[in-house]
Design a protein around this motif. Structure first.
Motif, PDB file in Angstrom:
ATOM      1  N   VAL A   1       1.016  -0.673   0.256  1.00 28.22           N
ATOM      2  CA  VAL A   1       0.209   0.057   0.195  1.00 28.22           C
ATOM      3  C   VAL A   1       0.951   1.857  -0.177  1.00 28.22           C
ATOM      4  O   VAL A   1       2.289   1.163   0.280  1.00 28.22           O
ATOM      5  CB  VAL A   1      -1.068  -0.260   1.023  1.00 28.22           C
ATOM      6  N   ALA A   2       0.471   2.281  -0.537  1.00 28.69           N
ATOM      7  CA  ALA A   2       1.263   3.582  -0.728  1.00 28.69           C
ATOM      8  C   ALA A   2       0.128   5.085  -0.802  1.00 28.69           C
ATOM      9  O   ALA A   2      -0.527   4.773  -1.414  1.00 28.69           O
ATOM     10  CB  ALA A   2       2.117   3.013  -1.813  1.00 28.69           C
ATOM     11  N   ASN A   3       0.400   5.749  -0.225  1.00 31.72           N
ATOM     12  CA  ASN A   3       0.337   6.857  -0.798  1.00 31.72           C
ATOM     13  C   ASN A   3      -0.088   7.552  -2.158  1.00 31.72           C
ATOM     14  O   ASN A   3       0.883   6.780  -2.686  1.00 31.72           O
ATOM     15  CB  ASN A   3       0.948   8.151   0.118  1.00 31.72           C
ATOM     16  N   HIS A   4      -1.498   7.948  -2.994  1.00 28.55           N
ATOM     17  CA  HIS A   4      -1.301   8.211  -3.832  1.00 28.55           C
ATOM     18  C   HIS A   4      -1.696   9.670  -4.193  1.00 28.55           C
ATOM     19  O   HIS A   4      -2.595  10.364  -4.334  1.00 28.55           O
ATOM     20  CB  HIS A   4      -2.744   8.105  -4.409  1.00 28.55           C
TER      21      HIS A   4
ATOM     22  N   PHE B   1      -0.919  -4.917  -5.088  1.00 26.02           N
ATOM     23  CA  PHE B   1      -0.622  -3.396  -4.421  1.00 26.02           C
ATOM     24  C   PHE B   1      -1.873  -2.576  -5.083  1.00 26.02           C
ATOM     25  O   PHE B   1      -2.629  -2.613  -5.940  1.00 26.02           O
ATOM     26  CB  PHE B   1       0.764  -2.882  -5.810  1.00 26.02           C
ATOM     27  N   ILE B   2      -2.333  -1.752  -4.645  1.00 29.19           N
ATOM     28  CA  ILE B   2      -3.348  -0.970  -4.118  1.00 29.19           C
ATOM     29  C   ILE B   2      -2.910   0.799  -3.313  1.00 29.19           C
ATOM     30  O   ILE B   2      -2.502   0.658  -2.230  1.00 29.19           O
ATOM     31  CB  ILE B   2      -4.538  -1.443  -2.786  1.00 29.19           C
ATOM     32  N   MET B   3      -3.581   1.646  -3.750  1.00 25.19           N
ATOM     33  CA  MET B   3      -3.669   2.672  -2.788  1.00 25.19           C
ATOM     34  C   MET B   3      -4.657   2.836  -2.306  1.00 25.19           C
ATOM     35  O   MET B   3      -5.611   3.427  -2.535  1.00 25.19           O
ATOM     36  CB  MET B   3      -3.472   4.127  -4.418  1.00 25.19           C
ATOM     37  N   PRO B   4      -5.091   2.831  -0.952  1.00 22.85           N
ATOM     38  CA  PRO B   4      -5.681   2.602  -0.245  1.00 22.85           C
ATOM     39  C   PRO B   4      -6.537   4.485   0.193  1.00 22.85           C
ATOM     40  O   PRO B   4      -7.870   4.019   0.843  1.00 22.85           O
ATOM     41  CB  PRO B   4      -5.300   2.148   1.254  1.00 22.85           C
ATOM     42  N   GLU B   5      -6.294   5.194  -0.585  1.00 19.05           N
ATOM     43  CA  GLU B   5      -6.509   6.458  -0.823  1.00 19.05           C
ATOM     44  C   GLU B   5      -8.175   6.464  -1.402  1.00 19.05           C
ATOM     45  O   GLU B   5      -8.811   6.599  -1.586  1.00 19.05           O
ATOM     46  CB  GLU B   5      -6.061   7.300  -0.906  1.00 19.05           C
ATOM     47  N   GLY B   6      -7.625   5.023  -2.654  1.00 24.85           N
ATOM     48  CA  GLY B   6      -9.079   4.808  -3.614  1.00 24.85           C
ATOM     49  C   GLY B   6      -8.738   6.636  -4.611  1.00 24.85           C
ATOM     50  O   GLY B   6      -9.845   6.710  -5.424  1.00 24.85           O
TER      51      GLY B   6
ATOM     52  N   ALA C   1      -5.617  11.199   2.354  1.00 23.28           N
ATOM     53  CA  ALA C   1      -6.974  11.975   2.292  1.00 23.28           C
ATOM     54  C   ALA C   1      -7.499  10.440   3.807  1.00 23.28           C
ATOM     55  O   ALA C   1      -6.733   9.363   3.582  1.00 23.28           O
ATOM     56  CB  ALA C   1      -7.964  11.317   0.748  1.00 23.28           C
ATOM     57  N   GLN C   2      -8.212  10.937   4.314  1.00 21.54           N
ATOM     58  CA  GLN C   2      -9.067   9.124   5.273  1.00 21.54           C
ATOM     59  C   GLN C   2     -10.346   9.300   5.165  1.00 21.54           C
ATOM     60  O   GLN C   2     -11.594  10.610   4.586  1.00 21.54           O
ATOM     61  CB  GLN C   2      -8.625  10.161   6.261  1.00 21.54           C
ATOM     62  N   PRO C   3     -11.136   8.236   5.393  1.00 22.80           N
ATOM     63  CA  PRO C   3     -10.376   7.154   5.630  1.00 22.80           C
ATOM     64  C   PRO C   3     -10.239   6.608   4.254  1.00 22.80           C
ATOM     65  O   PRO C   3     -10.204   6.397   3.568  1.00 22.80           O
ATOM     66  CB  PRO C   3     -11.827   6.039   6.679  1.00 22.80           C
ATOM     67  N   PHE C   4      -8.870   5.567   4.862  1.00 17.16           N
ATOM     68  CA  PHE C   4      -8.392   4.258   3.874  1.00 17.16           C
ATOM     69  C   PHE C   4      -9.267   3.765   3.456  1.00 17.16           C
ATOM     70  O   PHE C   4     -10.576   3.337   3.985  1.00 17.16           O
ATOM     71  CB  PHE C   4      -6.897   3.353   4.461  1.00 17.16           C
ATOM     72  N   LYS C   5      -9.196   3.024   2.086  1.00 19.31           N
ATOM     73  CA  LYS C   5     -10.580   2.298   1.988  1.00 19.31           C
ATOM     74  C   LYS C   5     -10.607   0.701   2.419  1.00 19.31           C
ATOM     75  O   LYS C   5      -9.582   0.452   3.097  1.00 19.31           O
ATOM     76  CB  LYS C   5     -10.750   2.064   0.276  1.00 19.31           C
ATOM     77  N   ASP C   6     -11.021   0.059   2.911  1.00 18.10           N
ATOM     78  CA  ASP C   6     -10.978  -1.507   3.355  1.00 18.10           C
ATOM     79  C   ASP C   6      -9.807  -2.575   2.624  1.00 18.10           C
ATOM     80  O   ASP C   6     -10.093  -3.289   3.832  1.00 18.10           O
ATOM     81  CB  ASP C   6     -12.276  -2.034   4.177  1.00 18.10           C
ATOM     82  N   GLY C   7     -10.004  -2.467   1.676  1.00 16.16           N
ATOM     83  CA  GLY C   7     -10.523  -3.656   0.537  1.00 16.16           C
ATOM     84  C   GLY C   7      -8.832  -3.748   1.072  1.00 16.16           C
ATOM     85  O   GLY C   7      -8.651  -5.713   1.182  1.00 16.16           O
TER      86      GLY C   7
ATOM     87  N   LYS D   1      -6.095  -0.696   9.865  1.00 19.42           N
ATOM     88  CA  LYS D   1      -5.545   0.825   8.446  1.00 19.42           C
ATOM     89  C   LYS D   1      -5.038   2.471   9.460  1.00 19.42           C
ATOM     90  O   LYS D   1      -4.560   3.001   8.658  1.00 19.42           O
ATOM     91  CB  LYS D   1      -6.896   1.205   8.181  1.00 19.42           C
ATOM     92  N   LYS D   2      -5.410   2.481  10.675  1.00 15.82           N
ATOM     93  CA  LYS D   2      -4.625   3.718  11.642  1.00 15.82           C
ATOM     94  C   LYS D   2      -3.083   3.301  11.627  1.00 15.82           C
ATOM     95  O   LYS D   2      -2.117   4.293  11.107  1.00 15.82           O
ATOM     96  CB  LYS D   2      -5.395   3.564  13.113  1.00 15.82           C
ATOM     97  N   GLU D   3      -2.608   1.844  11.914  1.00 21.91           N
ATOM     98  CA  GLU D   3      -1.102   1.497  11.795  1.00 21.91           C
ATOM     99  C   GLU D   3      -0.327   2.219  11.023  1.00 21.91           C
ATOM    100  O   GLU D   3       0.588   2.398  10.141  1.00 21.91           O
ATOM    101  CB  GLU D   3      -0.535   0.453  11.964  1.00 21.91           C
ATOM    102  N   VAL D   4      -1.170   1.399   9.722  1.00 18.21           N
ATOM    103  CA  VAL D   4      -0.086   2.019   7.747  1.00 18.21           C
ATOM    104  C   VAL D   4      -0.294   2.973   7.937  1.00 18.21           C
ATOM    105  O   VAL D   4       0.709   4.273   6.781  1.00 18.21           O
ATOM    106  CB  VAL D   4      -1.146   1.052   7.259  1.00 18.21           C
ATOM    107  N   TYR D   5      -1.710   4.075   8.491  1.00 22.59           N
ATOM    108  CA  TYR D   5      -1.448   4.825   8.012  1.00 22.59           C
ATOM    109  C   TYR D   5      -0.136   6.453   8.491  1.00 22.59           C
ATOM    110  O   TYR D   5       0.500   6.839   7.953  1.00 22.59           O
ATOM    111  CB  TYR D   5      -2.978   6.235   7.810  1.00 22.59           C
ATOM    112  N   ASP D   6      -0.290   5.725   9.713  1.00 22.21           N
ATOM    113  CA  ASP D   6       0.877   6.433  10.588  1.00 22.21           C
ATOM    114  C   ASP D   6       1.959   6.040  10.217  1.00 22.21           C
ATOM    115  O   ASP D   6       3.015   7.398  10.549  1.00 22.21           O
ATOM    116  CB  ASP D   6       0.723   5.933  12.380  1.00 22.21           C
TER     117      ASP D   6
END
Length: 250
Positions: A77-80, A148-153, A164-170, A226-231
Motif C-alpha cells: 500500500v502507498a500514498n497516491h 498493490f493498492i493505493m488505499p486512499e481510493g 485522504a481519510q478514511p482508507f478503503k477497507d479493501g 488502517k490506522k497503523e499503516v496510515y501513521d
C-alpha cells in the motif's frame, strides 16, 4: 525559463513513456494470451518502467527499511498524490503482483487492454465491481501473487501532503483474509515531480517500510491496521516536509 524547461521535459517524458511501450507491446500482447505467460508479461512491463526512469534521468532514491522476499506474498500500500506513483511501484516491487486501479484506465487504447488482462480494474462507484475486485484480490493472494493498492481510493487528497481519510477497507481485508503482511510504501516527492500535467525533473524518493503482520488478525482488527499503516506513511511524509526536502535522508 523554468516553465519552458518543464514543458520540454514533459514532452521528453511522454516520448520515453510511449515509444518503448509501443515497441514492447507485441511481446506483452503475446504473454497476455496465456495465463501461464502472465508473469513474463509482468517482467516486460517492469523492464519498460526501468527504461522510463533511466532515460528520464529520474534515478529512484530508495530507503529500504525492509526488503520483501521475492518468494513471498504481500499486500503493498502507498500514498497516491501523482500519476507517477503507478510507474514507480512497477519499478520498485520485485514480486509478481497485481495492481488494483480504477476502471477508467481500461478506456486507454492498448494500455487499457493490458491493464485489464494483467491487473485488477475497479469501478469504485459500483458495489458489484468493488465486491468482484475484493474476490479477485483475495484469489490472487491465495495463488501466491502479491497485490498493490493505493488505499486512499485514487488521487483524492485536498491537502497534500496529508493523505485522504478514511482508507478503503479493501487491501486490509485482503491481507487479513490471507494472513499475509502489509508493506507500507511512502512516496515522498512524486507530487513535486508530476503534480498535474507537467513533469519537473527531480530524483524520486521512496521509503519501503517494515512489514505489518496480520497473523492472528481478523476483520475486527481492520480499523487498527488502517490506522497503523496510515501513521507509518503519513509520519514519513510529515518528516520529509518538516526537515526540508533536499536534506531528508529517511
Amino acid at each position: 525559463m523554468k516553465k519552458l524547461f518543464s514543458i520540454v521535459y514533459t514532452f521528453w517524458c511522454l516520448l520515453v513513456f510511449v515509444i518503448p511501450f509501443l515497441l514492447l507491446y507485441p511481446f506483452i500482447y503475446i504473454c497476455i494470451q496465456n495465463k501461464h505467460w502472465h508473469p513474463f508479461g509482468h517482467k516486460i512491463i517492469r523492464f519498460w518502467s526501468q527504461i522510463f526512469f533511466l532515460l528520464t534521468g529520474m534515478i529512484i532514491q530508495k530507503d529500504w527499511k525492509f526488503r520483501p522476499d521475492r518468494s513471498k506474498t504481500y499486500v503493498y500500500v502507498a500514498n497516491h498524490f501523482s500519476y507517477l506513483d503507478v510507474a514507480l511501484g512497477m519499478n520498485l516491487v520485485e514480486n509478481y503482483f497485481a495492481y488494483v486501479g480504477k476502471s477508467s484506465v481500461s478506456k486507454v487504447p492498448l494500455f487499457g487492454y493490458m491493464f485489464d488482462q494483467l491487473h485488477i480494474a475497479v469501478n469504485r462507484a459500483d458495489k458489484d465491481s468493488r465486491t468482484k475486485t475484493m474476490l479477485r484480490g483475495i484469489r490472487a493472494l491465495k495463488n501466491g501473487r502479491s497485490v498493490f493498492i493505493m488505499p486512499e481510493g485514487g488521487i483524492v487528497s485536498k491537502e497534500i501532503p496529508k493523505m485522504a481519510q478514511p482508507f478503503k477497507d479493501g487491501p486490509f481485508i485482503m491481507a487479513v483474509e490471507n494472513q499475509v503482511p502489509i508493506v507500507p510504501i511512502s512516496y515522498l516527492n512524486n507530487y513535486e515531480i508530476n503534480p498535474a500535467n507537467l513533469f519537473s525533473w527531480a530524483l524520486p524518493r521512496v521509503i519501503i517500510n517494515m512489514e505489518v503482520s496480520t497473523i492472528g488478525k481478523t476483520k475486527s482488527d481492520i480499523e487498527d491496521l488502517k490506522k497503523e499503516v496510515y501513521d507509518v506513511i503519513q509520519g514519513d511524509l510529515d518528516r520529509y516536509y518538516k526537515l526540508g526536502k533536499t536534506e531528508y535522508i529517511g
